[in-house]
Design a protein around this motif. Sequence first.
Motif, mmCIF file in Angstrom:
data_model
loop_
_atom_site.group_PDB
_atom_site.id
_atom_site.type_symbol
_atom_site.label_atom_id
_atom_site.label_comp_id
_atom_site.label_asym_id
_atom_site.label_seq_id
_atom_site.Cartn_x
_atom_site.Cartn_y
_atom_site.Cartn_z
ATOM 1 N N SER A 164 0.980 -1.368 -0.346
ATOM 2 C CA SER A 164 0.157 0.151 -0.010
ATOM 3 C C SER A 164 1.000 0.949 0.145
ATOM 4 O O SER A 164 2.015 1.379 0.662
ATOM 5 C CB SER A 164 -0.345 -0.113 1.309
ATOM 6 N N LEU A 165 0.089 2.034 -0.814
ATOM 7 C CA LEU A 165 1.438 3.579 -0.379
ATOM 8 C C LEU A 165 -0.006 4.472 0.732
ATOM 9 O O LEU A 165 -1.037 4.565 0.501
ATOM 10 C CB LEU A 165 0.598 4.193 -1.578
ATOM 11 N N ALA A 166 1.667 4.805 1.459
ATOM 12 C CA ALA A 166 1.283 5.694 2.372
ATOM 13 C C ALA A 166 0.507 6.816 2.003
ATOM 14 O O ALA A 166 0.938 7.875 0.764
ATOM 15 C CB ALA A 166 2.225 5.861 3.419
ATOM 16 N N ALA A 167 -0.799 7.273 2.571
ATOM 17 C CA ALA A 167 -1.493 8.538 2.426
ATOM 18 C C ALA A 167 -0.269 9.792 2.803
ATOM 19 O O ALA A 167 -0.795 10.904 1.851
ATOM 20 C CB ALA A 167 -2.841 9.719 3.536
ATOM 21 N N SER A 168 0.637 9.879 3.228
ATOM 22 C CA SER A 168 2.093 10.902 3.672
ATOM 23 C C SER A 168 2.536 10.705 2.379
ATOM 24 O O SER A 168 3.013 12.095 1.886
ATOM 25 C CB SER A 168 2.846 10.208 4.950
ATOM 26 N N ARG A 169 1.958 10.381 0.980
ATOM 27 C CA ARG A 169 2.942 10.384 -0.223
ATOM 28 C C ARG A 169 2.124 11.346 -1.037
ATOM 29 O O ARG A 169 2.714 11.993 -2.431
ATOM 30 C CB ARG A 169 2.463 8.812 -0.640
ATOM 31 N N PRO B 216 -0.432 19.457 -4.982
ATOM 32 C CA PRO B 216 -1.540 20.304 -4.366
ATOM 33 C C PRO B 216 -3.079 19.770 -5.085
ATOM 34 O O PRO B 216 -4.143 19.550 -4.418
ATOM 35 C CB PRO B 216 -1.500 22.148 -5.277
ATOM 36 N N LEU B 217 -2.847 19.691 -6.225
ATOM 37 C CA LEU B 217 -4.657 18.927 -6.879
ATOM 38 C C LEU B 217 -4.811 17.722 -5.797
ATOM 39 O O LEU B 217 -6.261 17.448 -6.002
ATOM 40 C CB LEU B 217 -3.870 18.401 -8.238
ATOM 41 N N ASP B 218 -3.420 16.831 -5.469
ATOM 42 C CA ASP B 218 -4.402 15.725 -5.061
ATOM 43 C C ASP B 218 -5.009 15.644 -3.473
ATOM 44 O O ASP B 218 -5.237 15.653 -3.326
ATOM 45 C CB ASP B 218 -3.375 14.855 -5.233
ATOM 46 N N VAL B 219 -4.064 16.863 -2.789
ATOM 47 C CA VAL B 219 -4.153 17.872 -1.500
ATOM 48 C C VAL B 219 -5.733 17.800 -1.174
ATOM 49 O O VAL B 219 -6.280 17.514 -0.667
ATOM 50 C CB VAL B 219 -3.176 18.467 -1.083
ATOM 51 N N ALA B 220 -5.949 18.712 -2.653
ATOM 52 C CA ALA B 220 -7.204 19.321 -2.838
ATOM 53 C C ALA B 220 -8.368 18.563 -2.997
ATOM 54 O O ALA B 220 -9.238 18.337 -1.997
ATOM 55 C CB ALA B 220 -7.283 20.664 -4.131
ATOM 56 N N PHE B 221 -8.644 17.628 -3.275
ATOM 57 C CA PHE B 221 -8.969 16.233 -3.711
ATOM 58 C C PHE B 221 -9.140 15.102 -2.300
ATOM 59 O O PHE B 221 -10.172 15.064 -2.091
ATOM 60 C CB PHE B 221 -8.864 15.319 -4.910
ATOM 61 N N PRO C 258 9.909 6.947 -12.379
ATOM 62 C CA PRO C 258 8.738 7.366 -10.344
ATOM 63 C C PRO C 258 9.438 8.443 -10.598
ATOM 64 O O PRO C 258 10.650 9.377 -10.767
ATOM 65 C CB PRO C 258 10.192 6.046 -10.291
ATOM 66 N N SER C 259 8.096 9.273 -9.513
ATOM 67 C CA SER C 259 8.473 10.921 -9.000
ATOM 68 C C SER C 259 7.857 10.967 -7.865
ATOM 69 O O SER C 259 6.571 10.425 -8.088
ATOM 70 C CB SER C 259 8.110 11.896 -10.513
ATOM 71 N N ALA C 260 7.784 13.003 -7.846
ATOM 72 C CA ALA C 260 6.805 12.596 -6.440
ATOM 73 C C ALA C 260 5.646 12.273 -6.455
ATOM 74 O O ALA C 260 4.039 12.745 -5.775
ATOM 75 C CB ALA C 260 7.456 14.055 -6.148
ATOM 76 N N GLY C 261 5.380 14.062 -8.136
ATOM 77 C CA GLY C 261 4.190 13.816 -8.389
ATOM 78 C C GLY C 261 3.140 12.486 -9.011
ATOM 79 O O GLY C 261 2.336 12.633 -8.079
#
Length: 210
Positions: free
Chosen positions: A55-60, A64-69, A120-123
């Motif tokens: 699983s991918l942690a929510a902390s990843r 900004p677009l993902d945080v808003a959603f 791979p990237s942070a985005g």
Amino acid sequence: SVDAVRYWAARARLGVDTALDEQVMKLGRRLATKLANAGRFVLLQLERASAGGESLAASRITHPLDVAFAAKLAALVERTTRAYAEFEFAPALQACEETFWDFCDNYLEIVKVRAYAEAPSAGRESALATLELALRVFLRLFAPVMPYVTEEVWSWRFAGPGRERSIHTSPWPSAQEFSGIALANAGRAYDAARELSAAIRGAKTSAKKS
């Protein structure tokens, strides 16, 4: 399907007469199909990124677009939980349905470029973590109304030992699942992207372009 009939029943509001309506059941069938298809799409992206099924942690979730959603998703969990606690099944279902169709029609389309990226990237990680969180949340929120399709999609990746062996024994979504996300910094990035996407689609339709 049984899920479609339960969908019709859950749309009935307390104290209001409800007529048997097969058209509403067809809407339920369409929703069940969309849940399965959206689940397949999200899980395909996760499998491409993580063959081991981690699983991918929510902390990843940092884009900004993902945080808003994610902020919208957290608000939905709070609203739906409160409605179910008050036995207001129809408002709970309506809230889930509105946000889920927005997720399918807008968020999935907007985030595809980052989700499809090979490097791979942070985005990319932010997009995939948001997709996983959203699917896990939507399945559990819909489970009381549509138990069969949600259990099926849950079994494809999320079923595990203990309570999580079934979606119906898994913990209900909570604010704790969003604790690793900087929700306080959520802006209007998602709303702006959705408006822009809608304008582009409208222009394409007017110009009769593919």
